[in-house]
Scaffold this active site. Structure first.
Site, PDB file in Angstrom:
ATOM      1  N   GLU A 167      50.386  36.663  43.889  1.00 28.34           N
ATOM      2  CA  GLU A 167      50.756  37.740  42.982  1.00 28.34           C
ATOM      3  C   GLU A 167      50.297  39.040  43.657  1.00 28.34           C
ATOM      4  O   GLU A 167      49.128  39.146  44.038  1.00 28.34           O
ATOM      5  CB  GLU A 167      50.015  37.540  41.659  1.00 28.34           C
ATOM      6  CG  GLU A 167      50.533  38.417  40.565  1.00 28.34           C
ATOM      7  CD  GLU A 167      49.792  38.188  39.243  1.00 28.34           C
ATOM      8  OE1 GLU A 167      49.806  39.101  38.418  1.00 28.34           O
ATOM      9  OE2 GLU A 167      49.194  37.110  39.058  1.00 28.34           O
ATOM     10  N   ARG A 180      40.013  24.455  44.787  1.00 31.61           N
ATOM     11  CA  ARG A 180      39.853  25.800  45.340  1.00 31.61           C
ATOM     12  C   ARG A 180      38.754  25.820  46.382  1.00 31.61           C
ATOM     13  O   ARG A 180      37.842  25.000  46.353  1.00 31.61           O
ATOM     14  CB  ARG A 180      39.416  26.780  44.244  1.00 31.61           C
ATOM     15  CG  ARG A 180      40.360  26.999  43.140  1.00 31.61           C
ATOM     16  CD  ARG A 180      39.721  27.882  42.073  1.00 31.61           C
ATOM     17  NE  ARG A 180      39.776  29.289  42.432  1.00 31.61           N
ATOM     18  CZ  ARG A 180      40.838  30.060  42.182  1.00 31.61           C
ATOM     19  NH1 ARG A 180      41.909  29.570  41.598  1.00 31.61           N
ATOM     20  NH2 ARG A 180      40.820  31.330  42.527  1.00 31.61           N
ATOM     21  N   LYS A 200      39.933  38.285  41.945  1.00 32.78           N
ATOM     22  CA  LYS A 200      40.539  39.590  42.236  1.00 32.78           C
ATOM     23  C   LYS A 200      39.950  40.656  41.327  1.00 32.78           C
ATOM     24  O   LYS A 200      39.784  41.796  41.742  1.00 32.78           O
ATOM     25  CB  LYS A 200      42.046  39.523  42.026  1.00 32.78           C
ATOM     26  CG  LYS A 200      42.788  38.972  43.222  1.00 32.78           C
ATOM     27  CD  LYS A 200      44.286  39.063  42.973  1.00 32.78           C
ATOM     28  CE  LYS A 200      45.026  38.055  43.841  1.00 32.78           C
ATOM     29  NZ  LYS A 200      46.257  37.602  43.209  1.00 32.78           N
TER      30      LYS A 200
HETATM   31  P1  ATP Z   1      42.306  35.027  41.702  1.00 29.60           P
HETATM   32  O1  ATP Z   1      42.103  33.944  40.695  1.00 29.60           O
HETATM   33  O2  ATP Z   1      41.222  35.159  42.708  1.00 29.60           O
HETATM   34  O3  ATP Z   1      42.683  36.336  41.106  1.00 29.60           O
HETATM   35  P2  ATP Z   1      44.910  34.053  41.992  1.00 29.60           P
HETATM   36  O4  ATP Z   1      44.921  32.588  41.911  1.00 29.60           O
HETATM   37  O5  ATP Z   1      45.295  34.793  40.765  1.00 29.60           O
HETATM   38  O6  ATP Z   1      43.524  34.544  42.568  1.00 29.60           O
HETATM   39  P3  ATP Z   1      47.343  34.312  43.412  1.00 29.60           P
HETATM   40  O7  ATP Z   1      47.851  35.514  44.108  1.00 29.60           O
HETATM   41  O8  ATP Z   1      48.030  33.873  42.182  1.00 29.60           O
HETATM   42  O9  ATP Z   1      45.802  34.586  43.163  1.00 29.60           O
HETATM   43  O10 ATP Z   1      47.181  33.107  44.413  1.00 29.60           O
HETATM   44  C1  ATP Z   1      48.147  32.687  45.323  1.00 29.60           C
HETATM   45  C2  ATP Z   1      47.840  31.270  45.712  1.00 29.60           C
HETATM   46  O11 ATP Z   1      46.548  31.184  46.282  1.00 29.60           O
HETATM   47  C3  ATP Z   1      47.865  30.336  44.516  1.00 29.60           C
HETATM   48  O12 ATP Z   1      48.637  29.196  44.861  1.00 29.60           O
HETATM   49  C4  ATP Z   1      46.424  29.989  44.302  1.00 29.60           C
HETATM   50  O13 ATP Z   1      46.295  28.685  43.799  1.00 29.60           O
HETATM   51  C5  ATP Z   1      45.827  30.119  45.697  1.00 29.60           C
HETATM   52  N1  ATP Z   1      44.400  30.423  45.632  1.00 29.60           N
HETATM   53  C6  ATP Z   1      43.798  31.437  44.984  1.00 29.60           C
HETATM   54  N2  ATP Z   1      42.461  31.357  45.086  1.00 29.60           N
HETATM   55  C7  ATP Z   1      42.189  30.263  45.838  1.00 29.60           C
HETATM   56  C8  ATP Z   1      40.984  29.640  46.308  1.00 29.60           C
HETATM   57  N3  ATP Z   1      39.788  30.127  46.027  1.00 29.60           N
HETATM   58  N4  ATP Z   1      41.109  28.518  47.058  1.00 29.60           N
HETATM   59  C9  ATP Z   1      42.315  28.026  47.370  1.00 29.60           C
HETATM   60  N5  ATP Z   1      43.478  28.562  46.965  1.00 29.60           N
HETATM   61  C10 ATP Z   1      43.432  29.666  46.209  1.00 29.60           C
HETATM   62 MG    MG Z   2      47.234  33.727  39.973  1.00 28.75          MG
END
Ligand code: ATP
Ligand code: MG
Length: 580
Positions: A42, A285, A295
């Protein structure tokens, strides 16, 4: 003789985690002839080190099995998104060493999503609901109690279609209505209790402008986005496990593969119509102690001025790690070392640092730099003495060749390499004692010059003329070896000594009314002036070195100049945090 072939010594061992096993089986059974994955960030912030795991997995699996991986921006939430993030994310993915098959946006599919929603309405599988957000919550039930049907659940197809078209036409204010899937308010999985598919939001979108007053919800957009792109294996983190039934419900009930007419809008955009049934697979994760990764918190660190921006070298964003001197290879190594599973765990920060040391030890050229300088005058050399000594760039890698290091009568050495009153076991310089000057001979300290306050300001010594490089006397036993730079030739450098941003293992721990702000490490950034040898000053931005006996440093990506060098400490030579 064995028939088995031996893989090349440098071939990486085949990875056998459960996701790669599934992919292997799907290819072996003929379920798929080619695989396709996607990385779906995102664009509402910079990528962090956790994303590196997802990127290495999504792109890595595709590459290893001859498949393709798309980069898809999940831009369904226009209020929070910013084109600056879109650019940085692409930059980060490429920097990590990957290239996408196709760059997509969820917004490319808004028209398809809309047609899909109308199809669900016509099939009696979606309805327009007038409950407020608060009422929806009250109707939803709890983990132990079923929900109640919305009073709008049994609207006719005609009425639903009419209302949905008017939602799309912008007739209703934000939050006044939603389109909801008609599934099961008694489901044990709350995600299946008639979840919202569309909401009204009169917000301009960076790609579609003011064309849409309604935006699709994550589960609907994400599952159909995967189907539209022909994704075979949709890899995501464990928190989406409970969403998988809804993911499958959307894919199955819209059935894009069986209804190619829904894909018509893609043609106008020049996109292929390649719908398939994707399979969502969840993995754990990446969590690392001493860090925050959400984020929201990373954003607050920046907006509250607790760090110097998104690319502050102490940040756990990929931009920050890059500026700190982390290499793509070190982060890929981390992801490999941590592995892929469904087991949640917290990785010790020393594992991350260890990966960087391992990569830089093998690859980074060696240089000499003095961070806390003390003058050493070799009194037995002529005033104008000057020479150039050849040093190997890397002790274990001859292919890196040699460099010339200027040497002269006055040197800078590290203040901590001299002790007037040495502690037990001291091997470096003391009054009257000897040490080896790396590659230049053996020095004996004859005189300690102090200022009025009693501070040592200069050492005067004797360079043993029989101990110069190549001479027999060079081999005589002397306990310590220290590094140095020629005072006349060294270049003054700004040296930024970074350390962990947080001083506790769990900065996310909010018990006792604390927040991560209370755990910031006050020692995480120290800026000092030091001296570097000319071959270090000549670095290009982002070039990494081992400064001998000091640590791994990188020429700052933005501020470094050959005539005004700036180096960031990437990592110390040894772990100073782990007890024991
Ligand atoms: P955050 O929770 O830190 O704001 P997010 O999951 O909202 O991160 P996205 O931009 O939606 O961030 O993530 C893109 C991809 O990265 C998704 O498929 C998510 O599952 C993966 N991702 C995010 N954080 C991690 C992590 N700590 N380890 C592995 N994969 C991750
Ligand atoms: Mg997300």
């Amino acid at each position: 003789m064995s028939e088995a072939t031996t893989p090349a010594a440098d071939a990486a061992p085949e990875k056998r985690d459960f996701i790669r096993q599934i992919v292997r089986e799907d290819l072996a059974s003929g379920k798929h002839t080619a695989i396709k994955t996607r990385f779906p960030p995102e664009p509402n912030g910079y990528l962090h080190i956790g994303h590196a795991k997802a990127i290495c997995l999504d792109f890595g699996v595709a590459a290893e099995f001859g498949g393709r991986c798309n980069l898809r921006f999940d831009d369904t939430n226009p209020a929070k998104e910013d084109p600056e993030f879109v650019r940085a994310i692409q930059d980060d993915v490429r920097w990590l060493g990957f290239e996408w098959a196709s760059l997509r946006h969820a917004s490319d599919y808004f028209e398809v999503y809309y047609l899909a929603a109308e199809k669900l309405i016509k099939d009696g599988k979606a309805f327009v609901c007038d409950l407020s957000a608060e009422e929806v919550r009250a109707y939803r039930g709890t983990l132990t109690e079923p929900g109640r049907n919305s009073p709008y659940r049994d609207r006719s197809v005609e009425e639903n279609l009419d209302l949905f078209r008017r939602m799309r036409a912008g007739e209703f204010p934000d939050g006044s209505r939603t389109l909801r899937a008609r599934i099961d308010m008694a489901s044990g999985n709350i995600n299946m209790r008639d979840p919202a598919l569309y909401r009204i939001k009169h917000v301009e979108h960076q790609n579609t402008g003011n064309e849409w007053p309604i935006y699709p919800m994550y589960d609907f957009a994400h599952s159909l986005g995967d189907a539209i792109e022909g994704i075979t294996h949709s890899l995501c983190t464990l928190e989406f496990e409970d969403h998988r039934p809804l993911y499958d419900w959307c894919v199955d009930n819209v059935d894009l593969a069986g209804h190619p007419e829904l894909l018509e809008p893609l043609v106008a955009k020049g996109l292929p119509k390649e719908a398939a049934k994707p399979r969502q697979i969840e993995f754990s994760r990446l969590n690392i102690n001493y860090t925050v990764m959400s984020k929201r918190k990373l954003t607050q660190l920046v907006t509250e001025g607790l760090v110097d921006g998104w690319d502050d070298p102490r940040m756990y964003t990929l931009q920050g790690l890059r500026r700190r001197g982390y290499t793509p290879a070190s982060l890929r190594l981390l992801v490999d070392r941590v592995g892929i599973s469904k087991q949640n765990s917290v990785i010790d920060f020393s594992v991350l640092e260890g990966c960087l040391r391992e990569d830089l030890d093998a690859t980074a050229p060696r240089r000499m730099a003095v961070i806390d300088p003390l003058k050493l005058v070799l009194a037995n050399l002529d005033e104008g003495h000057e020479e150039s000594l050849a040093f190997p760039n890397h002790p274990k890698d001859e292919s890196q060749g040699q460099r010339q290091v200027p040497f002269s009568r006055e040197l800078w050495i590290e203040r901590e390499d001299f002790a007037e009153v040495p502690p037990k076991g001291w091997k470096r310089l003391v009054p009257g004692g000897e040490a080896r000057l790396r590659g230049a001979g053996i020095v004996r300290i004859d005189e300690v010059v102090k200022d009025e306050a009693g501070q040592v300001v200069e050492l005067r010594g004797w360079l043993d003329p029989e101990s110069r490089p190549g001479m027999e006397g060079a081999n005589r036993k002397v306990k310590g070896t220290i590094h140095w730079v020629s005072a006349k030739h060294a270049v003054a450098a700004e040296i930024r000594l970074y350390d962990r941003l947080f001083s506790v293992e769990k900065p996310d721990d909010e018990s006792e009314g604390k927040t991560y702000r209370d755990y910031l490490n006050p020692e995480s950034k120290k800026i000092v002036r030091g001296w570097v040898e000319p071959a270090a000053a000549a670095a290009t931005p982002e070039q990494s070195f081992q400064f001998e006996r000091t640590g791994y440093f990188v020429a700052d990506r933005y501020d470094h100049r050959a005539d005004a060098p700036v180096f960031n400490r990437s990592v110390t030579l040894r772990d100073t945090w782990t007890a024991g």
